[in-house]
Design a protein around this motif. Structure first.
Motif, PDB file in Angstrom:
ATOM      1  N   GLY A 150       0.813  -1.215   0.000  1.00  0.00           N
ATOM      2  CA  GLY A 150       0.000   0.000   0.000  1.00  0.00           C
ATOM      3  C   GLY A 150       0.842   1.258   0.000  1.00  0.00           C
ATOM      4  O   GLY A 150       0.469   2.271  -0.593  1.00  0.00           O
ATOM      5  N   ARG A 151       2.003   1.204   0.633  1.00  0.00           N
ATOM      6  CA  ARG A 151       2.885   2.377   0.660  1.00  0.00           C
ATOM      7  C   ARG A 151       3.461   2.693  -0.714  1.00  0.00           C
ATOM      8  O   ARG A 151       3.984   3.777  -0.939  1.00  0.00           O
ATOM      9  CB  ARG A 151       4.011   2.171   1.678  1.00  0.00           C
ATOM     10  CG  ARG A 151       3.506   2.229   3.101  1.00  0.00           C
ATOM     11  CD  ARG A 151       4.632   2.401   4.098  1.00  0.00           C
ATOM     12  NE  ARG A 151       5.525   1.282   4.204  1.00  0.00           N
ATOM     13  CZ  ARG A 151       5.419   0.286   5.071  1.00  0.00           C
ATOM     14  NH1 ARG A 151       4.408   0.253   5.919  1.00  0.00           N
ATOM     15  NH2 ARG A 151       6.299  -0.680   5.110  1.00  0.00           N
ATOM     16  N   LEU A 152       3.372   1.747  -1.638  1.00  0.00           N
ATOM     17  CA  LEU A 152       3.852   1.985  -3.002  1.00  0.00           C
ATOM     18  C   LEU A 152       2.855   2.810  -3.821  1.00  0.00           C
ATOM     19  O   LEU A 152       3.184   3.262  -4.917  1.00  0.00           O
ATOM     20  CB  LEU A 152       4.095   0.653  -3.711  1.00  0.00           C
ATOM     21  CG  LEU A 152       5.133  -0.268  -3.078  1.00  0.00           C
ATOM     22  CD1 LEU A 152       5.139  -1.619  -3.771  1.00  0.00           C
ATOM     23  CD2 LEU A 152       6.514   0.374  -3.113  1.00  0.00           C
ATOM     24  N   PHE A 153       1.644   2.991  -3.307  1.00  0.00           N
ATOM     25  CA  PHE A 153       0.588   3.686  -4.036  1.00  0.00           C
ATOM     26  C   PHE A 153       0.030   4.835  -3.200  1.00  0.00           C
ATOM     27  O   PHE A 153      -1.098   4.774  -2.736  1.00  0.00           O
ATOM     28  CB  PHE A 153      -0.538   2.701  -4.397  1.00  0.00           C
ATOM     29  CG  PHE A 153      -0.066   1.535  -5.204  1.00  0.00           C
ATOM     30  CD1 PHE A 153       0.077   1.644  -6.579  1.00  0.00           C
ATOM     31  CD2 PHE A 153       0.262   0.332  -4.588  1.00  0.00           C
ATOM     32  CE1 PHE A 153       0.524   0.570  -7.334  1.00  0.00           C
ATOM     33  CE2 PHE A 153       0.713  -0.745  -5.330  1.00  0.00           C
ATOM     34  CZ  PHE A 153       0.847  -0.621  -6.712  1.00  0.00           C
ATOM     35  N   PRO A 154       0.841   5.883  -2.999  1.00  0.00           N
ATOM     36  CA  PRO A 154       0.346   6.983  -2.162  1.00  0.00           C
ATOM     37  C   PRO A 154      -0.852   7.665  -2.807  1.00  0.00           C
ATOM     38  O   PRO A 154      -0.985   7.671  -4.036  1.00  0.00           O
ATOM     39  CB  PRO A 154       1.536   7.937  -2.068  1.00  0.00           C
ATOM     40  CG  PRO A 154       2.407   7.600  -3.217  1.00  0.00           C
ATOM     41  CD  PRO A 154       2.161   6.149  -3.542  1.00  0.00           C
ATOM     42  N   PRO A 155      -1.718   8.237  -1.981  1.00  0.00           N
ATOM     43  CA  PRO A 155      -2.870   8.953  -2.536  1.00  0.00           C
ATOM     44  C   PRO A 155      -2.399  10.157  -3.356  1.00  0.00           C
ATOM     45  O   PRO A 155      -1.257  10.587  -3.251  1.00  0.00           O
ATOM     46  CB  PRO A 155      -3.655   9.407  -1.305  1.00  0.00           C
ATOM     47  CG  PRO A 155      -2.942   8.905  -0.118  1.00  0.00           C
ATOM     48  CD  PRO A 155      -1.678   8.258  -0.541  1.00  0.00           C
ATOM     49  N   ASN A 156      -3.311  10.698  -4.143  1.00  0.00           N
ATOM     50  CA  ASN A 156      -2.975  11.858  -4.965  1.00  0.00           C
ATOM     51  C   ASN A 156      -2.594  13.065  -4.124  1.00  0.00           C
ATOM     52  O   ASN A 156      -1.868  13.934  -4.579  1.00  0.00           O
ATOM     53  CB  ASN A 156      -4.155  12.225  -5.869  1.00  0.00           C
ATOM     54  CG  ASN A 156      -4.404  11.162  -6.905  1.00  0.00           C
ATOM     55  OD1 ASN A 156      -3.509  10.422  -7.277  1.00  0.00           O
ATOM     56  ND2 ASN A 156      -5.641  11.079  -7.373  1.00  0.00           N
ATOM     57  N   TYR A 157      -3.117  13.133  -2.904  1.00  0.00           N
ATOM     58  CA  TYR A 157      -2.865  14.293  -2.069  1.00  0.00           C
ATOM     59  C   TYR A 157      -2.387  13.852  -0.692  1.00  0.00           C
ATOM     60  O   TYR A 157      -3.022  13.031  -0.046  1.00  0.00           O
ATOM     61  CB  TYR A 157      -4.143  15.133  -1.913  1.00  0.00           C
ATOM     62  CG  TYR A 157      -3.975  16.259  -0.932  1.00  0.00           C
ATOM     63  CD1 TYR A 157      -3.291  17.418  -1.294  1.00  0.00           C
ATOM     64  CD2 TYR A 157      -4.464  16.154   0.360  1.00  0.00           C
ATOM     65  CE1 TYR A 157      -3.107  18.443  -0.393  1.00  0.00           C
ATOM     66  CE2 TYR A 157      -4.289  17.177   1.272  1.00  0.00           C
ATOM     67  CZ  TYR A 157      -3.613  18.322   0.886  1.00  0.00           C
ATOM     68  OH  TYR A 157      -3.426  19.335   1.783  1.00  0.00           O
ATOM     69  N   LEU A 158      -1.262  14.392  -0.266  1.00  0.00           N
ATOM     70  CA  LEU A 158      -0.762  14.176   1.088  1.00  0.00           C
ATOM     71  C   LEU A 158      -0.454  15.544   1.686  1.00  0.00           C
ATOM     72  O   LEU A 158       0.388  16.274   1.169  1.00  0.00           O
ATOM     73  CB  LEU A 158       0.527  13.344   1.078  1.00  0.00           C
ATOM     74  CG  LEU A 158       0.416  11.900   0.605  1.00  0.00           C
ATOM     75  CD1 LEU A 158       1.803  11.276   0.469  1.00  0.00           C
ATOM     76  CD2 LEU A 158      -0.439  11.091   1.560  1.00  0.00           C
ATOM     77  N   HIS A 159      -1.126  15.897   2.758  1.00  0.00           N
ATOM     78  CA  HIS A 159      -0.870  17.181   3.406  1.00  0.00           C
ATOM     79  C   HIS A 159       0.506  17.149   4.061  1.00  0.00           C
ATOM     80  O   HIS A 159       0.930  16.104   4.581  1.00  0.00           O
ATOM     81  CB  HIS A 159      -1.957  17.458   4.456  1.00  0.00           C
ATOM     82  CG  HIS A 159      -1.916  18.852   4.983  1.00  0.00           C
ATOM     83  ND1 HIS A 159      -1.182  19.198   6.088  1.00  0.00           N
ATOM     84  CD2 HIS A 159      -2.500  19.986   4.528  1.00  0.00           C
ATOM     85  CE1 HIS A 159      -1.329  20.491   6.306  1.00  0.00           C
ATOM     86  NE2 HIS A 159      -2.125  20.991   5.377  1.00  0.00           N
ATOM     87  N   ASP A 160       1.211  18.270   4.029  1.00  0.00           N
ATOM     88  CA  ASP A 160       2.563  18.346   4.608  1.00  0.00           C
ATOM     89  C   ASP A 160       2.611  17.880   6.057  1.00  0.00           C
ATOM     90  O   ASP A 160       3.582  17.264   6.485  1.00  0.00           O
ATOM     91  CB  ASP A 160       3.116  19.772   4.511  1.00  0.00           C
ATOM     92  CG  ASP A 160       3.473  20.157   3.087  1.00  0.00           C
ATOM     93  OD1 ASP A 160       3.616  19.249   2.238  1.00  0.00           O
ATOM     94  OD2 ASP A 160       3.599  21.377   2.816  1.00  0.00           O
TER      95      ASP A 160
END
Length: 174
Positions: A150-160
């Motif tokens: 799952g960590r190989l497919f990060p979401p389109n948006y990650l808040h800082d």
């Protein structure tokens, strides 16, 4: 907002454990979470104001499941969203390596992700008959393996503000 377990790890990576701001505020008021990070925004009512949390951690540890559920999504996640015959990521289906008509069962050890063209080409044949062999033998994954994938497919948006709590284990197996 990002939801962490009491050990400060996300409850899940794929999908990433996120709550709506309404659910997070409710959990704050019910004293079920600790606020770890904040957004630069606040919500207001006539008598109250609270800065919006961006990261919360549960106060009680939720023990992760040790055996992931056998689902279509989890098969695709185990196989990294790639056809096990040609590596295409398009139009995925699931293929019984040993067809059900030949005694194959719908289990972790007999199902792989396959694109529609490969699945149609293999049809009702065994791998030997079709001369099509999965790149990776099907297996029952652990929760850790699914989280790692799952960590190989990060979401389109990650808040800082989330980044310090994600991907701390950067050594991923191929």
């Amino acid at each position: 907002m990002l939801v962490l377990n009491a050990d400060f790890r996300p409850l899940s990576y794929y999908p990433l454990s996120l709550w709506s701001w309404q659910d997070a505020i409710k959990a704050v008021f019910l004293d079920r979470v600790n606020i770890v990070e904040y957004y630069d925004r606040a919500i207001r009512s006539p008598s109250f104001e609270i800065q919006l949390p961006s990261v919360v951690s549960l106060k009680s540890f939720v023990k992760p499941s040790t055996h992931p559920a056998f689902t279509r999504f989890n098969v695709f996640l185990r196989d990294r969203f790639a056809c096990q015959y040609c590596h295409s990521g398009d139009d995925l289906t699931f293929d019984h390596v040993i067809p059900r008509s030949k005694g194959g069962q719908t289990t972790w050890e007999n199902v792989v992700a396959a694109c529609s063209p490969c699945n149609l080409r293999k049809g009702n044949l065994t791998p030997q008959q079709a001369k099509m062999f999965p790149k990776q033998a099907p297996y029952a994954p652990t929760v850790h393996q699914l989280h790692r994938n799952g960590r190989l497919f990060p979401p389109n948006y990650l808040h800082d503000s989330w980044l310090d709590y994600l991907y701390w284990d950067t050594e991923l197996d191929p």
